[in-house]
Design an enzyme around this catalytic site. Structure first.
Site, PDB file in Angstrom:
ATOM      1  N   HIS A 153     -23.870 -25.065 -15.390  1.00 34.79           N
ATOM      2  CA  HIS A 153     -24.559 -23.904 -15.974  1.00 34.79           C
ATOM      3  C   HIS A 153     -25.424 -24.342 -17.136  1.00 34.79           C
ATOM      4  O   HIS A 153     -25.059 -25.221 -17.922  1.00 34.79           O
ATOM      5  CB  HIS A 153     -23.568 -22.816 -16.400  1.00 34.79           C
ATOM      6  CG  HIS A 153     -22.600 -23.208 -17.481  1.00 34.79           C
ATOM      7  ND1 HIS A 153     -22.927 -23.187 -18.824  1.00 34.79           N
ATOM      8  CD2 HIS A 153     -21.307 -23.598 -17.422  1.00 34.79           C
ATOM      9  CE1 HIS A 153     -21.881 -23.556 -19.545  1.00 34.79           C
ATOM     10  NE2 HIS A 153     -20.881 -23.818 -18.719  1.00 34.79           N
ATOM     11  N   ASP A 155     -26.659 -22.319 -19.586  1.00 38.49           N
ATOM     12  CA  ASP A 155     -26.537 -21.559 -20.833  1.00 38.49           C
ATOM     13  C   ASP A 155     -25.449 -22.137 -21.725  1.00 38.49           C
ATOM     14  O   ASP A 155     -24.544 -22.837 -21.275  1.00 38.49           O
ATOM     15  CB  ASP A 155     -26.273 -20.081 -20.550  1.00 38.49           C
ATOM     16  CG  ASP A 155     -24.967 -19.829 -19.807  1.00 38.49           C
ATOM     17  OD1 ASP A 155     -24.687 -20.559 -18.843  1.00 38.49           O
ATOM     18  OD2 ASP A 155     -24.227 -18.890 -20.187  1.00 38.49           O
ATOM     19  N   ASP A 174     -20.469 -28.926 -22.751  1.00 39.38           N
ATOM     20  CA  ASP A 174     -20.331 -27.666 -21.994  1.00 39.38           C
ATOM     21  C   ASP A 174     -21.701 -27.046 -21.731  1.00 39.38           C
ATOM     22  O   ASP A 174     -22.095 -26.119 -22.424  1.00 39.38           O
ATOM     23  CB  ASP A 174     -19.443 -26.711 -22.770  1.00 39.38           C
ATOM     24  CG  ASP A 174     -19.082 -25.460 -21.997  1.00 39.38           C
ATOM     25  OD1 ASP A 174     -19.206 -25.478 -20.756  1.00 39.38           O
ATOM     26  OD2 ASP A 174     -18.687 -24.469 -22.623  1.00 39.38           O
ATOM     27  N   GLU A 197     -23.365 -18.254 -17.284  1.00 39.95           N
ATOM     28  CA  GLU A 197     -21.963 -18.531 -16.963  1.00 39.95           C
ATOM     29  C   GLU A 197     -21.062 -18.057 -18.091  1.00 39.95           C
ATOM     30  O   GLU A 197     -19.951 -17.575 -17.848  1.00 39.95           O
ATOM     31  CB  GLU A 197     -21.773 -20.033 -16.721  1.00 39.95           C
ATOM     32  CG  GLU A 197     -20.388 -20.425 -16.194  1.00 39.95           C
ATOM     33  CD  GLU A 197     -19.357 -20.690 -17.285  1.00 39.95           C
ATOM     34  OE1 GLU A 197     -18.157 -20.784 -16.950  1.00 39.95           O
ATOM     35  OE2 GLU A 197     -19.741 -20.786 -18.474  1.00 39.95           O
ATOM     36  N   GLU A 198     -21.539 -18.213 -19.326  1.00 38.73           N
ATOM     37  CA  GLU A 198     -20.713 -17.877 -20.484  1.00 38.73           C
ATOM     38  C   GLU A 198     -20.541 -16.369 -20.665  1.00 38.73           C
ATOM     39  O   GLU A 198     -19.734 -15.933 -21.478  1.00 38.73           O
ATOM     40  CB  GLU A 198     -21.334 -18.469 -21.761  1.00 38.73           C
ATOM     41  CG  GLU A 198     -21.471 -19.987 -21.750  1.00 38.73           C
ATOM     42  CD  GLU A 198     -20.135 -20.721 -21.881  1.00 38.73           C
ATOM     43  OE1 GLU A 198     -19.091 -20.042 -21.913  1.00 38.73           O
ATOM     44  OE2 GLU A 198     -20.151 -21.954 -21.938  1.00 38.73           O
ATOM     45  N   GLU A 254     -17.795 -29.034 -15.179  1.00 34.91           N
ATOM     46  CA  GLU A 254     -17.295 -28.576 -16.486  1.00 34.91           C
ATOM     47  C   GLU A 254     -16.506 -29.708 -17.160  1.00 34.91           C
ATOM     48  O   GLU A 254     -15.973 -30.609 -16.483  1.00 34.91           O
ATOM     49  CB  GLU A 254     -16.387 -27.360 -16.311  1.00 34.91           C
ATOM     50  CG  GLU A 254     -17.102 -26.089 -15.899  1.00 34.91           C
ATOM     51  CD  GLU A 254     -17.687 -25.321 -17.070  1.00 34.91           C
ATOM     52  OE1 GLU A 254     -17.661 -25.847 -18.200  1.00 34.91           O
ATOM     53  OE2 GLU A 254     -18.186 -24.198 -16.852  1.00 34.91           O
ATOM     54  N   HIS A 274     -17.654 -24.894 -27.330  1.00 32.65           N
ATOM     55  CA  HIS A 274     -17.804 -23.671 -28.127  1.00 32.65           C
ATOM     56  C   HIS A 274     -17.572 -23.892 -29.622  1.00 32.65           C
ATOM     57  O   HIS A 274     -17.647 -22.948 -30.398  1.00 32.65           O
ATOM     58  CB  HIS A 274     -16.854 -22.565 -27.634  1.00 32.65           C
ATOM     59  CG  HIS A 274     -17.088 -22.146 -26.212  1.00 32.65           C
ATOM     60  ND1 HIS A 274     -16.477 -21.044 -25.661  1.00 32.65           N
ATOM     61  CD2 HIS A 274     -17.850 -22.669 -25.234  1.00 32.65           C
ATOM     62  CE1 HIS A 274     -16.851 -20.911 -24.393  1.00 32.65           C
ATOM     63  NE2 HIS A 274     -17.692 -21.908 -24.118  1.00 32.65           N
TER      64      HIS A 274
END
Length: 386
Positions: free
Chosen positions: A73, A75, A105, A137-138, A165, A359
């Site tokens: 992903h 984003d 990520d 995705e997030e 991931e 994150h």
């Protein structure tokens, strides 16, 4: 082998695109499309309804069923209010670590996959290798859901998918689902000195959260005896309770953001049915006794199925062979893997970096992890060559 320096330069470029989920990812997707097209891939870009987001699907090798998907992903999560020691959108290399938002990520894997494209293109591939890069995705795997629908409509039938991931290059063959919701409470504002004349939306939201806590405990007792997850039961998390404007005002609106991560579909059904009954027979009658227009509405942010461990899994067996791994694992965090599994593919999750860094401020991926990922992807090219 594709050089590590080439891959890190691609990662540097990708980190420079501030693809926070609230913003457009079109520039990043355009960059990836250009690199893949120059490598000889057949590239398709699918924009969402807003025109501000897009998924990318690209293919090298024969136009045939049975290929392998490399998925990531584009984003990233926000950096607001995080204490970074360097610019999060400028890659910083220090002591063998590559820092930047999305480094693990999951732009590290995307960089590795794209850097392999020229090598794959130079091979006589017996099966196609696909690249799938998604948006949002997030925020509920919105891009992934749109992409698998597009693939189904177009009749594409890959056999396997590798979701990159961050797993520290461990092979993950199962994870929980991720169901996210926002429950909105609409009451009746009024002066704080007359609480019986209003409908306090925050107070009813608090009662709703209390019910979530009760369900959280009940789910422990519904744990399947053979569950391999950690924790082994379905979990609930209350992410936010928002409402109110002043000390002396009865709040007319409130919102509860919450999620559950089911280990089995029956748990999700149990939670949703219980909350529906609780709102319909307890909260709403009390609210509407004061104001008939009072309401409770639950917004589905995303209901993304988990990745179910399978006895027969060709991509698991292949990557075990490529990496020399002697074990596989399960994780509690969610990915887009279950979406691809629903299309009939064998799926695993395996990528560079650690979810412990995702994150967070000063997110990083190590050069060692990137080397391991490149080695796996190069051997993958060998395996699918004629």
């Amino acid at each position: 082998m594709t050089t590590l320096s080439e891959t890190t330069e691609i990662l540097r470029d990708l980190i420079a695109f501030p693809t926070v989920s609230t913003d457009s990812n079109l520039a990043c997707i355009g960059y990836l499309a250009d690199r893949l097209e120059r490598a000889g891939a057949r590239v398709e870009v699918y924009q969402d309804d807003t025109g501000a987001k897009a998924n990318l699907w690209a293919t090298l090798g024969p136009d045939a069923d049975g290929g392998i998907v490399l998925s990531g992903h584009s984003d990233v999560v926000p950096v607001a209010d995080q204490d970074w020691t360097s610019d999060p959108f400028v890659m910083d290399e220090r002591a063998g670590l590559l820092y930047g938002r999305g480094a693990c990520d999951m732009k590290g894997f995307i960089a590795a996959a794209v850097s392999m494209a020229p090598l794959y293109a130079a091979r006589d591939l017996a099966r196609p290798i696909h690249f799938a890069f998604t948006h949002d995705e997030e925020t509920g795997c919105l891009g992934g859901q749109a992409l698998v629908t597009e693939l189904q409509n177009r009749g594409y039938r890959p056999a396997m998918a590798l979701i990159g991931e961050p797993t520290e290059m461990r092979i993950i063959e199962g994870h929980k689902g991720c169901f996210e919701y926002s429950t909105h409470f609409h009451g009746l504002e009024g002066h704080g000195s007359g609480p019986d004349l209003g409908v306090n939306a925050v107070e009813y939201a608090v009662r709703y959260v209390s019910r979530l806590l009760e369900l959280k405990d009940k789910l422990r007792h519904r744990c399947p005896p053979d569950s391999q997850f950690e924790p082994p039961w379905t979990t609930i998390n209350t992410g936010a309770l928002i409402g109110g404007v002043a000390h002396n005002v009865i709040p007319g609106k409130a919102r509860v953001d919450w999620e559950m991560r089911p280990v089995q579909k029956s748990d999700a059904d149990f939670v949703k049915e219980d909350l529906h009954h609780f709102c319909t027979h307890h909260l709403l009658p009390a609210m509407q006794a004061v104001d008939p227009s009072a309401s409770i509405h639950t917004e589905v942010i995303g209901e993304v199925v988990g990745l179910e461990p399978m006895d027969q899994n060709a991509i698991r067996d292949l990557v075990v062979e490529l990496t020399g791994a002697n074990a596989t694992d399960l994780v509690p965090f969610g990915t887009e893997a279950g979406l691809f599994q629903q299309l009939g593919m064998d799926v695993i999750v395996c990528g560079p970096g650690s979810i412990a860094q995702a994150h967070k401020p000063d997110e990083f991926v190590s050069l060692d992890q990137m080397v391991q990922c490149l080695s796996m992807l190069e051997k993958l090219g060998d395996k699918v060559s004629a």
